[in-house]
Design an enzyme around this catalytic site. Structure first.
Site, mmCIF file in Angstrom:
data_model
loop_
_atom_site.group_PDB
_atom_site.id
_atom_site.type_symbol
_atom_site.label_atom_id
_atom_site.label_comp_id
_atom_site.label_asym_id
_atom_site.label_seq_id
_atom_site.Cartn_x
_atom_site.Cartn_y
_atom_site.Cartn_z
ATOM 1 N N LYS A 30 0.813 -1.191 0.000
ATOM 2 C CA LYS A 30 0.000 0.000 0.000
ATOM 3 C C LYS A 30 0.862 1.262 0.000
ATOM 4 O O LYS A 30 0.416 2.328 -0.381
ATOM 5 C CB LYS A 30 -0.884 0.037 1.260
ATOM 6 N N GLU B 250 8.080 2.809 -5.627
ATOM 7 C CA GLU B 250 8.059 2.223 -4.283
ATOM 8 C C GLU B 250 8.267 3.315 -3.244
ATOM 9 O O GLU B 250 8.915 4.338 -3.507
ATOM 10 C CB GLU B 250 9.147 1.137 -4.224
ATOM 11 N N ASP B 251 7.708 3.102 -2.069
ATOM 12 C CA ASP B 251 7.817 4.110 -1.018
ATOM 13 C C ASP B 251 9.218 4.176 -0.422
ATOM 14 O O ASP B 251 9.781 5.250 -0.237
ATOM 15 C CB ASP B 251 6.770 3.887 0.085
ATOM 16 N N ILE B 252 9.767 3.013 -0.102
ATOM 17 C CA ILE B 252 11.033 3.032 0.639
ATOM 18 C C ILE B 252 11.828 1.761 0.375
ATOM 19 O O ILE B 252 11.256 0.688 0.195
ATOM 20 C CB ILE B 252 10.746 3.203 2.160
ATOM 21 N N ASP C 143 3.414 3.531 6.766
ATOM 22 C CA ASP C 143 2.630 3.277 7.971
ATOM 23 C C ASP C 143 3.440 2.584 9.057
ATOM 24 O O ASP C 143 4.529 2.053 8.823
ATOM 25 C CB ASP C 143 1.458 2.360 7.631
ATOM 26 N N THR D 142 12.630 -6.170 -0.887
ATOM 27 C CA THR D 142 11.349 -6.031 -1.583
ATOM 28 C C THR D 142 11.570 -5.539 -3.013
ATOM 29 O O THR D 142 11.029 -6.093 -3.965
ATOM 30 C CB THR D 142 10.435 -5.035 -0.827
ATOM 31 N N ASP E 286 14.792 -0.362 2.236
ATOM 32 C CA ASP E 286 15.567 -0.515 3.467
ATOM 33 C C ASP E 286 16.689 -1.510 3.161
ATOM 34 O O ASP E 286 17.790 -1.108 2.760
ATOM 35 C CB ASP E 286 14.631 -0.979 4.583
ATOM 36 N N SER E 287 16.417 -2.799 3.320
ATOM 37 C CA SER E 287 17.414 -3.794 2.921
ATOM 38 C C SER E 287 17.489 -3.904 1.399
ATOM 39 O O SER E 287 18.490 -4.347 0.847
ATOM 40 C CB SER E 287 17.056 -5.164 3.501
ATOM 41 N N GLY E 288 16.408 -3.517 0.747
ATOM 42 C CA GLY E 288 16.333 -3.647 -0.706
ATOM 43 C C GLY E 288 15.719 -4.971 -1.138
ATOM 44 O O GLY E 288 15.566 -5.221 -2.334
HETATM 45 P P1 IMP Z 1 13.132 -3.808 2.432
HETATM 46 O O1 IMP Z 1 12.583 -5.012 1.719
HETATM 47 O O2 IMP Z 1 13.923 -4.172 3.664
HETATM 48 O O3 IMP Z 1 13.877 -2.886 1.535
HETATM 49 O O4 IMP Z 1 11.877 -3.022 2.987
HETATM 50 C C1 IMP Z 1 11.043 -2.313 2.152
HETATM 51 C C2 IMP Z 1 9.578 -2.401 2.562
HETATM 52 O O5 IMP Z 1 9.416 -2.413 3.981
HETATM 53 C C3 IMP Z 1 8.866 -1.184 2.056
HETATM 54 O O6 IMP Z 1 8.153 -1.511 0.903
HETATM 55 C C4 IMP Z 1 7.958 -0.788 3.194
HETATM 56 O O7 IMP Z 1 6.678 -1.315 2.964
HETATM 57 C C5 IMP Z 1 8.549 -1.410 4.415
HETATM 58 N N1 IMP Z 1 9.321 -0.472 5.213
HETATM 59 C C6 IMP Z 1 10.671 -0.482 5.423
HETATM 60 N N2 IMP Z 1 11.057 0.506 6.229
HETATM 61 C C7 IMP Z 1 9.925 1.191 6.536
HETATM 62 C C8 IMP Z 1 9.666 2.358 7.371
HETATM 63 O O8 IMP Z 1 10.557 2.967 7.975
HETATM 64 N N3 IMP Z 1 8.371 2.751 7.444
HETATM 65 C C9 IMP Z 1 7.359 2.122 6.802
HETATM 66 N N4 IMP Z 1 7.560 1.048 6.022
HETATM 67 C C10 IMP Z 1 8.822 0.574 5.896
HETATM 68 MG MG MG Z 2 6.234 -0.897 0.491
#
Ligand code: IMP
Ligand code: MG
Length: 177
Positions: free
Chosen positions: A46, A101-103, A160, A109, A105-107
């Site tokens: 979302k 994509e919104d964000i 969120d 997603t 973090d680890s990458g």
């Molecule tokens: P990754 O797979 O670790 O890069 O995380 C990315 C996904 O985790 C994003 O698509 C967000 O939905 C969620 N996410 C990671 N960090 C945050 C945050 O600080 N606030 C809200 N959602 C986050």
């Molecule tokens: Mg997301």
């Protein structure tokens, strides 16, 4: 800000800074794809729905909006595998596609989505990410980036915490519990 919610530590990115950056990103994308017949913007639900809504309305080139959804992990932890919950409505074979994509973090997603969309054989595939938390992410390209931020849980502008704070007009850091 005086009326900041007590669960929030501080505003990281103001409404105005978001608006300005979204306009810049849209201008860059519009320029880069000026010769394309159209592009597909693929918003990841979302979290990206507000960013995508603002971004696409600033584009000056023909575009189609579609969505994918992936399983969200726990509240603030990034453990577990990424799972596809909702796929594209239309095939994007031979089309220019941008993941919105919104964000990152680890990458994890973003990397997963990038691989899934590669299987659709688009003419080109790029990524547009509003926020990047860590610079030492997994190896996945971010072609259009809004802001680099520090490593804390952030909410607002689509992001969120357990489905709360999503519609704040700014991006705020949550207090550590
Ligand atoms: P990754 O797979 O670790 O890069 O995380 C990315 C996904 O985790 C994003 O698509 C967000 O939905 C969620 N996410 C990671 N960090 C945050 C945050 O600080 N606030 C809200 N959602 C986050
Ligand atoms: Mg997301």
């Amino acid at each position: 800000m005086s009326n900041l919610h007590p669960d929030l530590e501080r505003i990281l990115v103001s409404r105005e800074d978001i608006n300005n950056r979204v306009k810049e990103l849209a201008a860059q994308i519009s320029y880069d794809y000026r010769d394309a017949e159209k592009i597909y913007l693929i918003g990841i639900l979302k979290g990206a729905f507000i960013f995508l809504a603002d971004l696409c309305r600033e584009l000056t080139i023909p575009h189609i909006v579609d969505f994918m959804a992936v399983s969200s992990y726990g509240k603030t932890t990034s453990t577990g595998a990424v799972r596809l919950i909702m796929d594209l409505r239309e095939p994007i074979d031979g089309q220019h596609a941008i993941i919105v994509e919104d964000i990152a973090d680890s990458g994890k997603t973003l990397k997963y989505l990038y691989q899934v969309l590669q299987w659709h054989n688009p003419a080109s595939l790029r990524t547009c990410v509003l926020l990047r938390k860590k610079k030492n992410m997994l190896d996945v390209p971010i072609n259009y980036l809004g802001f680099d931020i520090s490593d804390a849980w952030v909410v607002g502008y689509g992001l969120d915490y357990a489905d709360r704070f999503r519609t704040l007009p700014y991006i705020a850091e949550m207090k550590q519990k």
